[in-house]
Enzyme design. Sequence first.
Site: not given
Length: 395
Positions: A216, A87-89, A91-93, A242
């Site tokens: 989280s 998920g590096a595209n 946000g935090i990633g 979630y």
Amino acid sequence: MWLRDLVDRCEGMALSLHRAARLPGIMIVVMLSFWESVYCLLYRFVASERDAEGRINAIIRAHRRQCESDGDGAHEPAAGKVAIVTGANGGIGFETAKALGRAGFTTVLACRNVKRGRHALQELQEATGVDTFAVVELDLASFTSIEQFAANFIRTYGRLHVLVCNAGIAFSHYDTTYDGLESQFGTNFVGHYVLIDRLLETMKNTGQARITIASSIAACMVRGIDYTRVTDVWRFDRFINYSTSKLALLVLSAALARRLDGTKVTVNAFHPGLVVTSLYRNVLFSTLPGIDDFRRWLWLDQVSGSVTSVYLALAPELDGKTGGFYAREQPAVMHPDALSIAAQDRLLTFTDVLVSTNTHAPGVLDSINLARLPATPDAPKPAVPVLAVPMPAAS
């Protein structure tokens, strides 16, 4: 530091009160949200807290110094290391991948949407001036995609020093993965579970390696993993499911740390805080006028939210430290289930059966479950009968 300590102590007391008094779940949501908001409101007035870029730069410099000054050969040069960020595209990633690239790592951006991944790749190259980033398609909602990604990665790189399990979805309406699992649990937890399994032997052979898992504090909003919510569409609740997926990630982190004891692979989980990302796009109030502006004013930006992720991936002082849960770069209160060996083993057994049932491939996940412990008398039996209920077809 005083602000971090204050918020951590207050959250710890709130969680203790919640568990002791068995208050309704909404109460702990309100209490934790309050103290997370207090940190977001006050951190910008504390010089040491608001300089997120400076803290990340210090972590990167410390990592480089360690690699350059290591005389006993225990650490490879930074330029020879390989990392994966799911998920590096955005946000935090994205920010974590940027820091790893700046630290000298060859960094693989594992993204479901390759188009967005390529856009992120271009931004990273322009921002850092380095070309050691690569984009590879990975859809954690598909076992086939995970298998292909892992096989291609091992064939191309052959080693892995840092695996950042960052990708996830939140608060979505009921849906299923390609393999018929409830989408939040299947993507956030099961997808990473299988990915870790496929890459674990490579990490063991690499030498010193780290797995960091984005959990989280929402994990503390459920008292335990309700397995029927994972398999029964009629018990689905997008907020509880979630939180359940995040608790499962936290328990997995502790379970892996225990089972990998004696190897050079460490596993830690983290809570990023309230961060302005697209994660909350499925929450109803997010569509109200002015809400986005309010969140951008109050919550942490992506750089501030990524500091703990970068800290777990690179900080020299964490060499050999495993099984922790961190927030704001320091240990946070751990959910009791993460400390329970019975809860850990039940989750791994349940997930092994869940994956096997939905792939028709018995005997998978051997590297994680190789050292199976005998069932303890107080350990609850795996919720295998639940799997007799046909899973809804993938949508």
